[in-house]
Design a protein around this motif. Structure first.
Motif, PDB file in Angstrom:
ATOM      1  N   GLY A   1     -36.508   3.962  12.217  1.00 51.43           N
ATOM      2  CA  GLY A   1     -37.833   3.425  12.506  1.00 51.43           C
ATOM      3  C   GLY A   1     -38.669   4.252  13.453  1.00 51.43           C
ATOM      4  N   ALA A   2     -38.163   5.396  13.886  1.00 51.62           N
ATOM      5  CA  ALA A   2     -38.891   6.212  14.857  1.00 51.62           C
ATOM      6  C   ALA A   2     -40.094   6.902  14.204  1.00 51.62           C
ATOM      7  N   THR A   3     -41.054   7.263  15.042  1.00 50.87           N
ATOM      8  CA  THR A   3     -42.173   8.103  14.630  1.00 50.87           C
ATOM      9  C   THR A   3     -41.927   9.507  15.159  1.00 50.87           C
ATOM     10  N   VAL A   4     -42.068  10.496  14.290  1.00 51.23           N
ATOM     11  CA  VAL A   4     -41.927  11.894  14.687  1.00 51.23           C
ATOM     12  C   VAL A   4     -43.312  12.526  14.633  1.00 51.23           C
ATOM     13  N   MET A   5     -43.842  12.877  15.788  1.00 50.70           N
ATOM     14  CA  MET A   5     -45.141  13.548  15.860  1.00 50.70           C
ATOM     15  C   MET A   5     -44.917  15.050  15.809  1.00 50.70           C
ATOM     16  N   VAL A   6     -45.384  15.683  14.737  1.00 54.84           N
ATOM     17  CA  VAL A   6     -45.220  17.130  14.580  1.00 54.84           C
ATOM     18  C   VAL A   6     -46.421  17.802  15.238  1.00 54.84           C
ATOM     19  N   VAL A   7     -46.207  18.248  16.472  1.00 53.42           N
ATOM     20  CA  VAL A   7     -47.273  18.847  17.277  1.00 53.42           C
ATOM     21  C   VAL A   7     -47.178  20.369  17.258  1.00 53.42           C
ATOM     22  N   GLY A   8     -45.961  20.910  17.308  1.00 55.13           N
ATOM     23  CA  GLY A   8     -45.778  22.353  17.246  1.00 55.13           C
ATOM     24  C   GLY A   8     -46.147  22.878  15.866  1.00 55.13           C
ATOM     25  N   VAL A   9     -46.879  23.991  15.840  1.00 62.29           N
ATOM     26  CA  VAL A   9     -47.350  24.552  14.576  1.00 62.29           C
ATOM     27  C   VAL A   9     -46.374  25.631  14.118  1.00 62.29           C
ATOM     28  N   CYS A  10     -45.517  25.273  13.172  1.00 64.74           N
ATOM     29  CA  CYS A  10     -44.575  26.232  12.607  1.00 64.74           C
ATOM     30  C   CYS A  10     -45.246  26.921  11.421  1.00 64.74           C
ATOM     31  N   MET A  11     -45.368  28.241  11.474  1.00 64.93           N
ATOM     32  CA  MET A  11     -46.062  28.973  10.421  1.00 64.93           C
ATOM     33  C   MET A  11     -45.105  29.674   9.467  1.00 64.93           C
ATOM     34  N   GLN A  12     -43.813  29.344   9.570  1.00 63.92           N
ATOM     35  CA  GLN A  12     -42.829  29.886   8.643  1.00 63.92           C
ATOM     36  C   GLN A  12     -42.314  28.763   7.747  1.00 63.92           C
ATOM     37  N   SER A  13     -41.713  29.150   6.622  1.00 64.44           N
ATOM     38  CA  SER A  13     -41.097  28.152   5.750  1.00 64.44           C
ATOM     39  C   SER A  13     -39.950  27.476   6.494  1.00 64.44           C
ATOM     40  N   ASP A  14     -39.766  26.198   6.211  1.00 58.77           N
ATOM     41  CA  ASP A  14     -38.710  25.435   6.853  1.00 58.77           C
ATOM     42  C   ASP A  14     -38.062  24.543   5.807  1.00 58.77           C
ATOM     43  N   ARG A  15     -36.943  23.952   6.159  1.00 59.88           N
ATOM     44  CA  ARG A  15     -36.207  23.101   5.238  1.00 59.88           C
ATOM     45  C   ARG A  15     -35.854  21.800   5.927  1.00 59.88           C
ATOM     46  N   ILE A  16     -36.184  20.685   5.275  1.00 61.26           N
ATOM     47  CA  ILE A  16     -35.774  19.380   5.778  1.00 61.26           C
ATOM     48  C   ILE A  16     -35.118  18.611   4.641  1.00 61.26           C
ATOM     49  N   GLU A  17     -34.404  17.550   5.009  1.00 61.74           N
ATOM     50  CA  GLU A  17     -33.753  16.694   4.029  1.00 61.74           C
ATOM     51  C   GLU A  17     -34.481  15.350   4.011  1.00 61.74           C
TER      52      GLU A  17
END
Length: 356
Positions: A271-287
Protein backbone atom coordinates in the motif's frame (compact mmCIF):
# COMPACT_ATOMS: atom_id res chain seq x y z
CA UNK A 1 29.36 39.70 -20.31
CA UNK A 2 31.54 36.96 -18.82
CA UNK A 3 30.00 33.51 -18.66
CA UNK A 4 30.95 29.87 -18.22
CA UNK A 5 30.15 28.43 -21.64
CA UNK A 6 29.77 24.72 -22.36
CA UNK A 7 32.09 23.24 -24.98
CA UNK A 8 32.18 20.27 -27.37
CA UNK A 9 34.56 18.38 -25.09
CA UNK A 10 31.99 18.15 -22.25
CA UNK A 11 33.50 20.88 -20.13
CA UNK A 12 33.18 24.65 -19.74
CA UNK A 13 35.29 27.67 -20.54
CA UNK A 14 34.89 31.17 -19.15
CA UNK A 15 34.69 33.68 -21.97
CA UNK A 16 33.02 36.87 -23.15
CA UNK A 17 29.59 36.50 -24.79
CA UNK A 18 27.07 39.15 -25.89
CA UNK A 19 24.85 40.58 -23.17
CA UNK A 20 21.30 39.20 -23.42
CA UNK A 21 18.67 41.70 -24.57
CA UNK A 22 15.19 41.71 -22.99
CA UNK A 23 12.28 41.60 -25.45
CA UNK A 24 8.55 42.12 -24.90
CA UNK A 25 7.50 41.14 -21.39
CA UNK A 26 11.05 40.48 -20.22
CA UNK A 27 13.59 42.12 -17.94
CA UNK A 28 17.37 42.13 -17.75
CA UNK A 29 18.86 41.05 -14.43
CA UNK A 30 22.38 40.85 -13.01
CA UNK A 31 23.09 37.43 -11.51
CA UNK A 32 23.89 37.53 -7.78
CA UNK A 33 24.00 33.80 -7.06
CA UNK A 34 23.27 30.54 -8.84
CA UNK A 35 23.29 27.02 -7.46
CA UNK A 36 24.94 24.17 -9.35
CA UNK A 37 22.33 21.49 -9.95
CA UNK A 38 22.92 17.77 -10.37
CA UNK A 39 20.99 18.02 -13.64
CA UNK A 40 23.77 20.24 -14.99
CA UNK A 41 26.36 17.62 -14.06
CA UNK A 42 24.34 14.87 -15.75
CA UNK A 43 23.69 16.98 -18.86
CA UNK A 44 27.37 17.62 -19.45
CA UNK A 45 28.51 14.13 -18.49
CA UNK A 46 25.97 12.31 -20.72
CA UNK A 47 24.53 14.83 -23.20
CA UNK A 48 23.07 12.20 -25.51
CA UNK A 49 20.98 10.67 -22.73
CA UNK A 50 19.97 14.15 -21.56
CA UNK A 51 18.72 15.12 -25.02
CA UNK A 52 16.97 11.81 -25.58
CA UNK A 53 15.15 12.03 -22.25
CA UNK A 54 14.11 15.59 -23.06
CA UNK A 55 12.87 14.64 -26.53
CA UNK A 56 10.90 11.61 -25.37
CA UNK A 57 9.35 13.67 -22.57
CA UNK A 58 7.92 16.15 -25.08
CA UNK A 59 10.51 18.91 -24.71
CA UNK A 60 12.83 20.56 -27.19
CA UNK A 61 16.34 19.16 -26.75
CA UNK A 62 19.33 21.45 -27.12
CA UNK A 63 22.81 19.95 -27.12
CA UNK A 64 24.37 20.65 -23.69
CA UNK A 65 27.80 20.85 -25.40
CA UNK A 66 26.71 23.53 -27.84
CA UNK A 67 27.81 26.74 -26.15
CA UNK A 68 25.09 26.98 -23.48
CA UNK A 69 25.22 29.05 -20.30
CA UNK A 70 23.89 26.70 -17.63
CA UNK A 71 22.34 27.76 -14.34
CA UNK A 72 18.66 27.56 -13.40
CA UNK A 73 18.82 28.05 -9.60
CA UNK A 74 19.27 31.80 -9.45
CA UNK A 75 18.80 35.04 -7.58
CA UNK A 76 19.46 38.30 -9.39
CA UNK A 77 19.05 42.07 -9.35
CA UNK A 78 16.81 43.91 -11.82
CA UNK A 79 18.86 46.08 -14.19
CA UNK A 80 16.35 47.21 -16.80
CA UNK A 81 13.00 46.37 -18.33
CA UNK A 82 12.21 45.42 -21.89
CA UNK A 83 9.24 46.79 -23.86
CA UNK A 84 5.68 45.90 -22.92
CA UNK A 85 6.41 45.38 -19.24
CA UNK A 86 4.44 46.60 -16.22
CA UNK A 87 7.57 47.47 -14.21
CA UNK A 88 5.87 46.70 -10.89
CA UNK A 89 9.23 46.13 -9.17
CA UNK A 90 11.81 48.93 -9.12
CA UNK A 91 15.21 48.57 -10.73
CA UNK A 92 17.61 47.17 -8.12
CA UNK A 93 15.08 44.75 -6.61
CA UNK A 94 16.54 41.34 -5.80
CA UNK A 95 14.42 38.68 -7.48
CA UNK A 96 14.23 34.99 -8.29
CA UNK A 97 11.67 32.78 -9.96
CA UNK A 98 10.86 29.53 -11.74
CA UNK A 99 13.45 28.91 -14.48
CA UNK A 100 11.00 29.13 -17.37
CA UNK A 101 11.84 31.46 -20.24
CA UNK A 102 8.91 32.83 -22.24
CA UNK A 103 8.95 35.51 -24.91
CA UNK A 104 8.99 36.40 -28.60
CA UNK A 105 12.09 34.22 -29.06
CA UNK A 106 10.16 31.16 -27.90
CA UNK A 107 9.97 29.20 -24.68
CA UNK A 108 12.44 27.01 -22.84
CA UNK A 109 14.11 26.21 -19.55
CA UNK A 110 16.52 28.91 -18.43
CA UNK A 111 20.06 27.59 -18.73
CA UNK A 112 19.16 24.79 -21.13
CA UNK A 113 17.87 26.88 -24.05
CA UNK A 114 20.34 29.09 -25.98
CA UNK A 115 17.93 32.05 -26.05
CA UNK A 116 17.69 32.03 -22.25
CA UNK A 117 21.25 31.97 -20.80
CA UNK A 118 21.40 30.90 -17.17
CA UNK A 119 23.05 32.03 -13.98
CA UNK A 120 26.60 30.93 -14.83
CA UNK A 121 26.80 34.27 -16.57
CA UNK A 122 26.78 37.85 -15.34
CA UNK A 123 23.38 38.73 -16.83
CA UNK A 124 20.12 36.91 -17.62
CA UNK A 125 16.75 37.72 -19.13
CA UNK A 126 13.64 36.66 -17.24
CA UNK A 127 9.93 36.75 -17.93
CA UNK A 128 8.37 39.53 -15.87
CA UNK A 129 5.30 37.45 -14.97
CA UNK A 130 7.44 34.73 -13.39
CA UNK A 131 9.76 37.04 -11.45
CA UNK A 132 9.32 37.27 -7.67
CA UNK A 133 10.83 39.78 -5.25
CA UNK A 134 13.05 38.19 -2.60
CA UNK A 135 11.51 39.10 0.78
CA UNK A 136 12.96 39.89 4.20
CA UNK A 137 16.45 40.77 2.96
CA UNK A 138 17.14 37.07 2.36
CA UNK A 139 20.72 36.28 1.32
CA UNK A 140 20.71 35.83 -2.48
CA UNK A 141 22.66 32.57 -2.09
CA UNK A 142 19.83 31.11 -0.01
CA UNK A 143 17.20 32.63 -2.30
CA UNK A 144 18.83 30.91 -5.27
CA UNK A 145 18.11 27.57 -3.65
CA UNK A 146 14.39 28.21 -3.76
CA UNK A 147 14.33 26.28 -7.05
CA UNK A 148 15.55 22.87 -5.78
CA UNK A 149 13.59 23.24 -2.55
CA UNK A 150 10.47 24.08 -4.57
CA UNK A 151 11.01 20.90 -6.60
CA UNK A 152 11.04 19.06 -3.28
CA UNK A 153 7.90 20.87 -2.15
CA UNK A 154 6.09 19.71 -5.28
CA UNK A 155 7.24 16.15 -4.68
CA UNK A 156 5.78 16.22 -1.18
CA UNK A 157 2.55 17.82 -2.43
CA UNK A 158 2.13 15.20 -5.15
CA UNK A 159 2.83 12.33 -2.76
CA UNK A 160 -0.48 12.78 -0.95
CA UNK A 161 1.27 11.82 2.28
CA UNK A 162 -1.08 11.36 5.20
CA UNK A 163 -0.60 12.97 8.59
CA UNK A 164 0.40 9.68 10.23
CA UNK A 165 2.37 8.16 7.33
CA UNK A 166 6.04 7.27 7.66
CA UNK A 167 8.26 9.17 5.20
CA UNK A 168 11.49 7.62 3.95
CA UNK A 169 13.81 9.81 1.88
CA UNK A 170 16.38 7.88 -0.15
CA UNK A 171 19.33 9.96 -1.36
CA UNK A 172 20.30 13.19 0.38
CA UNK A 173 21.50 15.36 -2.46
CA UNK A 174 19.96 18.85 -2.55
CA UNK A 175 16.54 17.56 -3.67
CA UNK A 176 16.43 14.82 -1.04
CA UNK A 177 17.48 17.33 1.61
CA UNK A 178 14.76 19.62 0.30
CA UNK A 179 12.19 16.85 0.73
CA UNK A 180 13.28 16.40 4.35
CA UNK A 181 12.97 20.17 4.89
CA UNK A 182 9.58 20.38 3.17
CA UNK A 183 8.19 17.54 5.28
CA UNK A 184 9.45 19.02 8.52
CA UNK A 185 8.26 22.55 7.58
CA UNK A 186 4.71 21.22 7.55
CA UNK A 187 5.26 19.40 10.84
CA UNK A 188 5.37 15.91 9.38
CA UNK A 189 7.04 12.99 11.10
CA UNK A 190 8.54 10.52 11.36
CA UNK A 191 11.00 11.26 8.57
CA UNK A 192 13.78 8.72 7.92
CA UNK A 193 16.66 10.06 5.81
CA UNK A 194 18.96 7.61 4.04
CA UNK A 195 22.37 8.16 2.41
CA UNK A 196 25.84 6.60 2.35
CA UNK A 197 27.43 10.01 3.02
CA UNK A 198 27.91 10.92 6.68
CA UNK A 199 28.07 14.59 5.80
CA UNK A 200 24.77 14.53 3.97
CA UNK A 201 23.14 12.56 6.78
CA UNK A 202 24.29 15.28 9.16
CA UNK A 203 22.74 17.94 6.93
CA UNK A 204 19.46 16.00 6.93
CA UNK A 205 19.54 15.80 10.72
CA UNK A 206 20.04 19.55 10.82
CA UNK A 207 16.96 19.99 8.64
CA UNK A 208 14.88 17.95 11.07
CA UNK A 209 15.04 14.30 10.02
CA UNK A 210 13.88 12.10 12.90
CA UNK A 211 16.32 9.35 12.02
CA UNK A 212 19.28 9.10 9.65
CA UNK A 213 20.34 5.77 8.23
CA UNK A 214 23.55 4.62 6.59
CA UNK A 215 22.38 1.90 4.16
CA UNK A 216 25.83 0.30 4.36
CA UNK A 217 25.07 -0.44 8.02
CA UNK A 218 21.29 -0.93 8.20
CA UNK A 219 18.41 -1.27 5.75
CA UNK A 220 15.71 1.40 5.84
CA UNK A 221 13.23 -1.37 4.98
CA UNK A 222 13.75 -3.26 8.26
CA UNK A 223 11.90 -0.64 10.34
CA UNK A 224 8.30 -1.07 9.18
CA UNK A 225 7.14 -3.26 12.06
CA UNK A 226 8.79 -0.96 14.64
CA UNK A 227 6.93 1.98 13.08
CA UNK A 228 3.54 0.19 13.06
CA UNK A 229 3.46 -0.13 9.28
CA UNK A 230 1.99 -3.48 8.08
CA UNK A 231 4.46 -5.10 5.69
CA UNK A 232 2.30 -7.48 3.65
CA UNK A 233 -1.02 -7.07 1.86
CA UNK A 234 -2.65 -9.67 4.14
CA UNK A 235 -1.30 -7.86 7.22
CA UNK A 236 -2.81 -4.59 6.04
CA UNK A 237 -6.13 -6.28 5.24
CA UNK A 238 -6.20 -7.94 8.67
CA UNK A 239 -5.57 -4.62 10.41
CA UNK A 240 -8.46 -3.08 8.50
CA UNK A 241 -10.81 -5.96 9.34
CA UNK A 242 -9.88 -5.81 13.03
CA UNK A 243 -10.20 -2.03 13.14
CA UNK A 244 -6.57 -1.61 14.16
CA UNK A 245 -4.98 1.69 13.04
CA UNK A 246 -2.27 1.00 10.48
CA UNK A 247 0.22 3.54 9.26
CA UNK A 248 1.01 3.97 5.61
CA UNK A 249 4.39 4.82 4.08
CA UNK A 250 5.69 7.14 1.40
CA UNK A 251 9.15 6.49 -0.02
CA UNK A 252 10.83 9.37 -1.84
CA UNK A 253 13.36 7.94 -4.30
CA UNK A 254 15.79 10.83 -4.81
CA UNK A 255 18.75 8.86 -6.18
CA UNK A 256 17.95 8.36 -9.85
CA UNK A 257 20.39 5.49 -10.41
CA UNK A 258 19.48 2.25 -12.24
CA UNK A 259 18.51 -0.52 -9.86
CA UNK A 260 17.32 1.68 -7.00
CA UNK A 261 13.68 1.71 -8.02
CA UNK A 262 13.51 -2.09 -8.02
CA UNK A 263 15.12 -2.13 -4.56
CA UNK A 264 12.40 0.26 -3.39
CA UNK A 265 9.66 -1.92 -4.87
CA UNK A 266 11.07 -4.95 -3.06
CA UNK A 267 11.52 -3.14 0.24
CA UNK A 268 8.32 -1.07 0.32
CA UNK A 269 5.45 -2.21 2.52
CA UNK A 270 2.05 -3.03 1.01
CA UNK A 271 0.00 0.00 0.00
CA UNK A 272 2.97 2.36 0.01
CA UNK A 273 3.41 5.30 -2.36
CA UNK A 274 6.75 5.51 -4.15
CA UNK A 275 7.57 9.05 -5.29
CA UNK A 276 10.10 8.87 -8.13
CA UNK A 277 11.96 12.15 -7.68
CA UNK A 278 15.44 11.22 -8.93
CA UNK A 279 15.73 11.50 -12.70
CA UNK A 280 17.30 8.32 -14.04
CA UNK A 281 18.28 8.83 -17.69
CA UNK A 282 19.42 5.26 -18.32
CA UNK A 283 17.35 2.16 -19.03
CA UNK A 284 16.26 0.34 -15.90
CA UNK A 285 14.45 -2.86 -15.02
CA UNK A 286 11.63 -3.37 -12.55
CA UNK A 287 9.30 -6.26 -11.78
CA UNK A 288 5.72 -4.97 -12.07
CA UNK A 289 4.33 -8.14 -10.50
CA UNK A 290 5.85 -7.29 -7.12
CA UNK A 291 4.52 -3.72 -7.26
CA UNK A 292 1.07 -4.94 -8.30
CA UNK A 293 0.88 -7.60 -5.59
CA UNK A 294 1.81 -5.03 -2.97
CA UNK A 295 -0.64 -2.50 -4.46
CA UNK A 296 2.07 0.13 -4.63
CA UNK A 297 1.51 3.54 -6.16
CA UNK A 298 4.41 4.79 -8.29
CA UNK A 299 4.22 8.49 -9.07
CA UNK A 300 6.64 10.80 -10.86
CA UNK A 301 7.32 14.44 -10.13
CA UNK A 302 9.38 17.06 -11.95
CA UNK A 303 10.07 20.75 -11.45
CA UNK A 304 7.79 23.12 -9.58
CA UNK A 305 4.87 25.35 -10.49
CA UNK A 306 4.96 29.10 -9.71
CA UNK A 307 2.65 28.78 -6.70
CA UNK A 308 4.89 26.12 -5.17
CA UNK A 309 7.96 28.21 -5.94
CA UNK A 310 6.42 31.27 -4.25
CA UNK A 311 5.34 29.31 -1.18
CA UNK A 312 8.81 27.80 -0.84
CA UNK A 313 10.49 31.19 -1.21
CA UNK A 314 8.44 32.56 1.67
CA UNK A 315 9.10 29.46 3.80
CA UNK A 316 12.83 30.06 3.33
CA UNK A 317 12.62 33.81 3.92
CA UNK A 318 10.55 33.29 7.08
CA UNK A 319 13.01 30.75 8.49
CA UNK A 320 10.77 27.67 8.28
CA UNK A 321 13.22 26.09 5.82
CA UNK A 322 16.96 26.62 6.31
CA UNK A 323 18.01 26.38 2.67
CA UNK A 324 21.34 28.06 3.32
CA UNK A 325 22.43 25.24 5.63
CA UNK A 326 23.15 22.91 2.70
CA UNK A 327 25.58 25.32 0.99
CA UNK A 328 29.03 23.81 1.34
CA UNK A 329 30.98 26.08 -0.99
CA UNK A 330 30.93 29.13 -3.26
CA UNK A 331 32.90 29.83 -6.42
CA UNK A 332 33.24 32.55 -9.02
CA UNK A 333 32.83 31.87 -12.73
CA UNK A 334 36.41 30.69 -13.02
CA UNK A 335 35.69 27.99 -10.43
CA UNK A 336 32.60 26.46 -12.05
CA UNK A 337 34.38 23.68 -13.95
CA UNK A 338 36.28 22.66 -10.82
CA UNK A 339 33.09 22.74 -8.78
CA UNK A 340 31.51 20.22 -11.15
CA UNK A 341 34.33 17.82 -10.29
CA UNK A 342 34.12 18.59 -6.57
CA UNK A 343 30.40 17.78 -6.43
CA UNK A 344 31.18 14.20 -7.42
CA UNK A 345 32.59 13.78 -3.88
CA UNK A 346 29.58 13.80 -1.53
CA UNK A 347 31.66 13.81 1.63
CA UNK A 348 33.04 17.20 0.61
CA UNK A 349 30.04 18.99 -0.88
CA UNK A 350 26.26 19.01 -1.05
CA UNK A 351 25.61 22.32 -2.81
CA UNK A 352 28.02 24.78 -4.39
CA UNK A 353 26.76 28.25 -5.32
CA UNK A 354 28.22 30.32 -8.13
CA UNK A 355 28.64 34.05 -7.44
CA UNK A 356 29.46 35.57 -10.85
Amino acid sequence: MRAALTTKDNTMVVTEVPDPVPLDGQLLVRTLACGICGSDLHALADPEAFMETTRRSGGTPYDPRDGLVFGHEFAAEIVEYGPGTQRALPVGTVVCGPPIGIGPQGAGIVGYAPMFPGGYGEYMILNEGLTMAVPNGLDPKAAALTEPFAVATRAVDRSGIGADDVAVVLGLGPIGLGVVAALRARGHGPVLAVDFSARRRALAAGLGADEVIDPAVASPYDRWADLDVPVGTVDRMAAELLGVPARGAVIFECVGVPGVLQQVIEGAPAGATVMVVGVCMQSDRIEPGVAVTKELTLRGTFGAYPAEYGATLHAIAEGRIDAGSIITGTVGLDGVAGAFADLARPEEHAKIVVVP
